[in-house]
Design a protein around this motif. Structure first.
Motif, PDB file in Angstrom:
ATOM      1  N   VAL A 123       0.787  -1.237  -0.024  1.00 51.41           N
ATOM      2  CA  VAL A 123       0.124   0.096  -0.113  1.00 51.41           C
ATOM      3  C   VAL A 123       0.973   1.263   0.137  1.00 51.41           C
ATOM      4  N   ASP A 124       0.783   2.041  -1.110  1.00 52.73           N
ATOM      5  CA  ASP A 124       1.485   3.221  -1.086  1.00 52.73           C
ATOM      6  C   ASP A 124       3.071   2.799  -0.908  1.00 52.73           C
ATOM      7  N   GLU A 125       3.690   2.045  -1.724  1.00 47.95           N
ATOM      8  CA  GLU A 125       4.833   1.359  -1.698  1.00 47.95           C
ATOM      9  C   GLU A 125       5.596   0.913  -0.183  1.00 47.95           C
ATOM     10  N   GLU A 126       4.381   0.640   0.421  1.00 49.72           N
ATOM     11  CA  GLU A 126       5.062  -0.002   1.682  1.00 49.72           C
ATOM     12  C   GLU A 126       4.267  -1.270   2.044  1.00 49.72           C
ATOM     13  N   ARG A 127       5.099  -2.144   2.425  1.00 54.21           N
ATOM     14  CA  ARG A 127       4.775  -3.865   2.506  1.00 54.21           C
ATOM     15  C   ARG A 127       4.218  -4.059   3.812  1.00 54.21           C
ATOM     16  N   LEU A 128       3.046  -4.399   3.685  1.00 49.53           N
ATOM     17  CA  LEU A 128       2.332  -4.575   5.244  1.00 49.53           C
ATOM     18  C   LEU A 128       1.796  -6.189   5.300  1.00 49.53           C
ATOM     19  N   LEU A 129       1.642  -6.794   6.246  1.00 52.04           N
ATOM     20  CA  LEU A 129       1.185  -8.031   6.712  1.00 52.04           C
ATOM     21  C   LEU A 129      -0.377  -7.893   6.882  1.00 52.04           C
ATOM     22  N   VAL A 130      -1.128  -8.573   6.246  1.00 51.69           N
ATOM     23  CA  VAL A 130      -2.707  -8.770   6.973  1.00 51.69           C
ATOM     24  C   VAL A 130      -2.732 -10.090   7.110  1.00 51.69           C
ATOM     25  N   CYS A 131      -3.061 -10.370   8.409  1.00 56.13           N
ATOM     26  CA  CYS A 131      -3.320 -11.787   9.091  1.00 56.13           C
ATOM     27  C   CYS A 131      -4.477 -11.747   9.954  1.00 56.13           C
ATOM     28  N   ARG A 132      -4.804 -12.940  10.318  1.00 54.62           N
ATOM     29  CA  ARG A 132      -6.104 -13.270  11.235  1.00 54.62           C
ATOM     30  C   ARG A 132      -5.313 -12.976  12.747  1.00 54.62           C
ATOM     31  N   VAL A 133      -6.061 -12.347  13.656  1.00 54.78           N
ATOM     32  CA  VAL A 133      -5.403 -12.438  15.063  1.00 54.78           C
ATOM     33  C   VAL A 133      -5.019 -13.695  15.626  1.00 54.78           C
ATOM     34  N   GLY A 134      -5.609 -14.757  15.010  1.00 53.40           N
ATOM     35  CA  GLY A 134      -5.307 -16.059  15.740  1.00 53.40           C
ATOM     36  C   GLY A 134      -4.106 -16.616  15.213  1.00 53.40           C
ATOM     37  N   GLU A 135      -3.296 -16.030  14.257  1.00 54.60           N
ATOM     38  CA  GLU A 135      -2.109 -16.416  13.569  1.00 54.60           C
ATOM     39  C   GLU A 135      -0.937 -15.774  14.271  1.00 54.60           C
ATOM     40  N   LEU A 136      -1.327 -14.681  15.053  1.00 51.52           N
ATOM     41  CA  LEU A 136      -0.006 -14.057  15.974  1.00 51.52           C
ATOM     42  C   LEU A 136       0.397 -15.101  16.923  1.00 51.52           C
ATOM     43  N   LEU A 137       1.660 -15.021  17.380  1.00 48.21           N
ATOM     44  CA  LEU A 137       2.370 -15.737  18.300  1.00 48.21           C
ATOM     45  C   LEU A 137       2.073 -15.325  19.732  1.00 48.21           C
ATOM     46  N   GLY A 138       2.204 -13.811  19.686  1.00 47.06           N
ATOM     47  CA  GLY A 138       2.378 -13.227  21.063  1.00 47.06           C
ATOM     48  C   GLY A 138       2.700 -11.760  21.041  1.00 47.06           C
ATOM     49  N   ILE A 139       2.157 -10.907  22.124  1.00 49.28           N
ATOM     50  CA  ILE A 139       2.584  -9.741  21.922  1.00 49.28           C
ATOM     51  C   ILE A 139       4.089  -9.416  23.007  1.00 49.28           C
ATOM     52  N   LEU A 140       5.045  -8.738  22.522  1.00 49.74           N
ATOM     53  CA  LEU A 140       6.276  -8.485  23.189  1.00 49.74           C
ATOM     54  C   LEU A 140       6.065  -7.185  24.285  1.00 49.74           C
ATOM     55  N   GLU A 141       6.086  -7.509  25.464  1.00 49.67           N
ATOM     56  CA  GLU A 141       5.926  -6.469  26.469  1.00 49.67           C
ATOM     57  C   GLU A 141       7.380  -6.312  27.308  1.00 49.67           C
ATOM     58  N   LEU A 142       7.584  -5.400  27.875  1.00 48.44           N
ATOM     59  CA  LEU A 142       8.798  -5.085  28.798  1.00 48.44           C
ATOM     60  C   LEU A 142       8.540  -5.738  29.950  1.00 48.44           C
ATOM     61  N   ALA A 143       9.267  -6.736  30.593  1.00 45.58           N
ATOM     62  CA  ALA A 143       9.207  -7.503  31.832  1.00 45.58           C
ATOM     63  C   ALA A 143       9.798  -6.826  32.815  1.00 45.58           C
ATOM     64  N   PRO A 144       9.298  -6.676  33.974  1.00 51.82           N
ATOM     65  CA  PRO A 144       9.774  -6.189  35.017  1.00 51.82           C
ATOM     66  C   PRO A 144      11.160  -6.819  35.508  1.00 51.82           C
ATOM     67  N   GLU A 145      11.978  -6.041  35.858  1.00 57.45           N
ATOM     68  CA  GLU A 145      13.268  -6.762  36.593  1.00 57.45           C
ATOM     69  C   GLU A 145      13.201  -7.547  37.815  1.00 57.45           C
ATOM     70  N   ARG A 146      13.854  -8.700  37.309  1.00 51.93           N
ATOM     71  CA  ARG A 146      13.851  -9.688  38.629  1.00 51.93           C
ATOM     72  C   ARG A 146      14.870  -9.168  39.622  1.00 51.93           C
ATOM     73  N   PRO A 147      14.624  -9.456  40.902  1.00 55.98           N
ATOM     74  CA  PRO A 147      15.785  -9.288  41.603  1.00 55.98           C
ATOM     75  C   PRO A 147      16.959 -10.286  41.516  1.00 55.98           C
ATOM     76  N   ALA A 148      18.421  -9.905  41.933  1.00 58.84           N
ATOM     77  CA  ALA A 148      19.180 -10.849  41.703  1.00 58.84           C
ATOM     78  C   ALA A 148      19.035 -11.912  42.871  1.00 58.84           C
ATOM     79  N   ALA A 149      19.227 -13.189  42.499  1.00 55.01           N
ATOM     80  CA  ALA A 149      19.184 -14.143  43.604  1.00 55.01           C
ATOM     81  C   ALA A 149      20.450 -14.410  44.437  1.00 55.01           C
TER      82      ALA A 149
END
Length: 106
Positions: A80-106
């Motif tokens: 679309v307008d020289e930009e390559r885009l993916l159109v897929c069903r939401v069920g095909e997604l593997l997951g959402i990347l989110e920032l994880a809270p820092e774990r305290p050192a053991a």
């Protein structure tokens, strides 16, 4: 004039981020492996979901701006307008990347 792709039903439009082939260990994963690594992208827009979802209280699990991971085989690529885009069903997604809270050192 710029076009915007509005997905229908349970589909999402994703702009792919450049694949990261360098691992934290410094190992470079060569292109052309038998199985391509999952890809990353940013959700640009989402469809309204399927018509029966609202009746059972299901909402689209992703929204614009979410950083998602999807397999190389997901959906269909469109330009679309020289930009390559993916159109897929939401069920095909593997997951959402989110920032994880820092774990305290053991």
């Amino acid at each position: 004039m710029r076009h915007e792709l509005r997905p229908l039903f349970d589909r999402v439009v994703i702009k792919e981020l450049d694949p990261d082939r360098v691992r934290r260990s410094g190992l470079l994963v060569p292109p052309g492996n038998d199985e391509p690594p999952p890809q990353h992208g940013i959700v640009l827009s989402v469809g309204p979901g399927l018509d029966w979802w609202e009746q059972v209280g299901i909402k689209m699990p992703v929204g614009p701006g979410d950083h998602v991971v999807f397999p190389a085989s997901a959906g269909a690529w469109v330009e679309v307008d020289e930009e390559r885009l993916l159109v897929c069903r939401v069920g095909e997604l593997l997951g959402i990347l989110e920032l994880a809270p820092e774990r305290p050192a053991a």
